[in-house]
Design a protein around this motif. Sequence first.
Motif, short mmCIF file in Angstrom:
data_model
loop_
_atom_site.label_atom_id
_atom_site.label_comp_id
_atom_site.label_asym_id
_atom_site.label_seq_id
_atom_site.Cartn_x
_atom_site.Cartn_y
_atom_site.Cartn_z
N GLY A 21 0.81 -1.20 0.00
CA GLY A 21 0.00 0.00 0.00
C GLY A 21 0.85 1.25 0.00
O GLY A 21 2.06 1.20 -0.16
N PRO A 22 0.21 2.39 0.21
CA PRO A 22 0.91 3.66 0.12
C PRO A 22 2.04 3.84 1.13
O PRO A 22 3.06 4.45 0.81
CB PRO A 22 -0.18 4.71 0.35
N ASN A 23 1.89 3.30 2.34
CA ASN A 23 2.97 3.43 3.32
C ASN A 23 4.22 2.71 2.86
O ASN A 23 5.33 3.22 2.98
CB ASN A 23 2.53 2.91 4.69
N GLY A 24 4.05 1.51 2.34
CA GLY A 24 5.19 0.75 1.83
C GLY A 24 5.85 1.43 0.65
O GLY A 24 7.09 1.45 0.54
N VAL A 25 5.04 2.00 -0.23
CA VAL A 25 5.58 2.72 -1.39
C VAL A 25 6.39 3.93 -0.92
O VAL A 25 7.49 4.19 -1.43
CB VAL A 25 4.45 3.15 -2.35
N LEU A 26 5.86 4.64 0.07
CA LEU A 26 6.58 5.80 0.60
C LEU A 26 7.94 5.38 1.17
O LEU A 26 8.96 6.03 0.91
CB LEU A 26 5.74 6.52 1.65
N ILE A 27 7.95 4.29 1.93
CA ILE A 27 9.22 3.79 2.49
C ILE A 27 10.17 3.40 1.36
O ILE A 27 11.36 3.74 1.39
CB ILE A 27 8.96 2.58 3.41
N ALA A 28 9.66 2.70 0.35
CA ALA A 28 10.49 2.24 -0.76
C ALA A 28 11.09 3.41 -1.53
O ALA A 28 12.20 3.30 -2.07
CB ALA A 28 9.68 1.35 -1.70
N LYS A 29 10.38 4.53 -1.59
CA LYS A 29 10.90 5.70 -2.29
C LYS A 29 11.83 6.52 -1.41
O LYS A 29 12.81 7.08 -1.89
CB LYS A 29 9.73 6.57 -2.77
N THR A 30 11.52 6.60 -0.13
CA THR A 30 12.27 7.48 0.77
C THR A 30 13.64 6.92 1.14
O THR A 30 14.63 7.65 1.10
CB THR A 30 11.45 7.75 2.05
N VAL A 43 7.89 6.31 9.42
CA VAL A 43 7.22 5.37 10.33
C VAL A 43 6.65 6.12 11.54
O VAL A 43 5.52 5.87 11.96
CB VAL A 43 8.19 4.24 10.79
N ALA A 44 7.42 7.06 12.08
CA ALA A 44 6.93 7.87 13.20
C ALA A 44 5.68 8.65 12.80
O ALA A 44 4.74 8.79 13.60
CB ALA A 44 8.02 8.82 13.69
N GLY A 45 5.66 9.13 11.59
CA GLY A 45 4.47 9.83 11.09
C GLY A 45 3.27 8.92 11.00
O GLY A 45 2.14 9.30 11.37
N PHE A 46 3.48 7.68 10.51
CA PHE A 46 2.37 6.72 10.43
C PHE A 46 1.79 6.48 11.82
O PHE A 46 0.58 6.51 12.02
CB PHE A 46 2.83 5.36 9.88
N VAL A 47 2.68 6.20 12.77
CA VAL A 47 2.26 5.87 14.13
C VAL A 47 1.52 7.05 14.77
O VAL A 47 0.48 6.88 15.40
CB VAL A 47 3.47 5.43 14.99
N SER A 48 2.04 8.25 14.58
CA SER A 48 1.37 9.44 15.13
C SER A 48 -0.04 9.59 14.56
O SER A 48 -0.97 9.94 15.29
CB SER A 48 2.18 10.70 14.80
N ALA A 49 -0.19 9.32 13.29
CA ALA A 49 -1.50 9.45 12.65
C ALA A 49 -2.51 8.47 13.27
O ALA A 49 -3.70 8.80 13.38
CB ALA A 49 -1.39 9.21 11.15
N PHE A 50 -2.06 7.29 13.67
CA PHE A 50 -2.98 6.32 14.27
C PHE A 50 -3.60 6.87 15.56
O PHE A 50 -4.77 6.67 15.83
CB PHE A 50 -2.29 4.99 14.58
N TYR A 51 -2.78 7.56 16.35
CA TYR A 51 -3.30 8.11 17.60
C TYR A 51 -4.29 9.25 17.33
O TYR A 51 -5.27 9.40 18.06
CB TYR A 51 -2.15 8.55 18.52
N LEU A 52 -4.05 9.99 16.29
CA LEU A 52 -5.02 11.02 15.91
C LEU A 52 -6.33 10.38 15.48
O LEU A 52 -7.42 10.79 15.92
CB LEU A 52 -4.44 11.89 14.78
N HIS A 53 -6.24 9.35 14.66
CA HIS A 53 -7.45 8.62 14.24
C HIS A 53 -8.14 7.99 15.45
O HIS A 53 -9.37 7.97 15.52
CB HIS A 53 -7.11 7.55 13.20
N GLY A 54 -7.35 7.47 16.37
CA GLY A 54 -7.93 6.89 17.59
C GLY A 54 -8.69 7.93 18.39
O GLY A 54 -9.77 7.65 18.93
N ALA A 55 -8.16 9.13 18.48
CA ALA A 55 -8.87 10.21 19.19
C ALA A 55 -10.19 10.52 18.49
O ALA A 55 -11.22 10.74 19.15
CB ALA A 55 -7.99 11.46 19.26
#
Length: 180
Positions: A21-30, A43-55
């Motif tokens: 998916g898009p996260n893997g593609v971003l890692i592969a490019k970055t 990865v830190a950005g992905f994890v942070s976004a989960f907590y925002l979605h959780g809120a």
Amino acid sequence: MDLTTILAFVAVTTLLVISPGPNGVLIAKTVPASGRLAGFANVAGFVSAFYLHGAFVVFGVSVILARSAELFFTVKMLGAAYLCWVGIKALMQTRRNPKVAMFYLAAFPQFVPMEQATATNIFLLVFIHSMINLIWFSAIVVVFSRLATLTRGGRVQRWIKAATGVVFVGFGLKLATMRA
């Protein structure tokens, strides 16, 4: 929240995280372009976004529970339909993946029983999701980092050049000996 629900959540979330998916593609490019540190920043950005979605889930579920059991049931059924749709698309081997926001809006409530929809239970699931994501994508960052380092090395570059040379010489000889 019971162990069966948590294990079901782990299974669904793991499949969602490891599917391309898009996260893997971003890692592969970055990582090859900007290095391991930039990959871990992703990865830190992905994890942070989960907590925002959780809120958002905490506030959304609270509102739904305060309004009506019927509305909660409707959201739950829409989430079930969404999970089925994702499953059917996966079975049809599509490359597109659901967005995290859609997962948290539609599927996530399936794992939070109405009577147990507390901030603690919701953030427990967010924590589990973030840890699965952290482990998976950290491993991907390390793999891409090592591959990038490996392919920059002189020995590998010589091997790649030698293989390319052999292939082109082979094509040249084939072209030279081809009959009209």
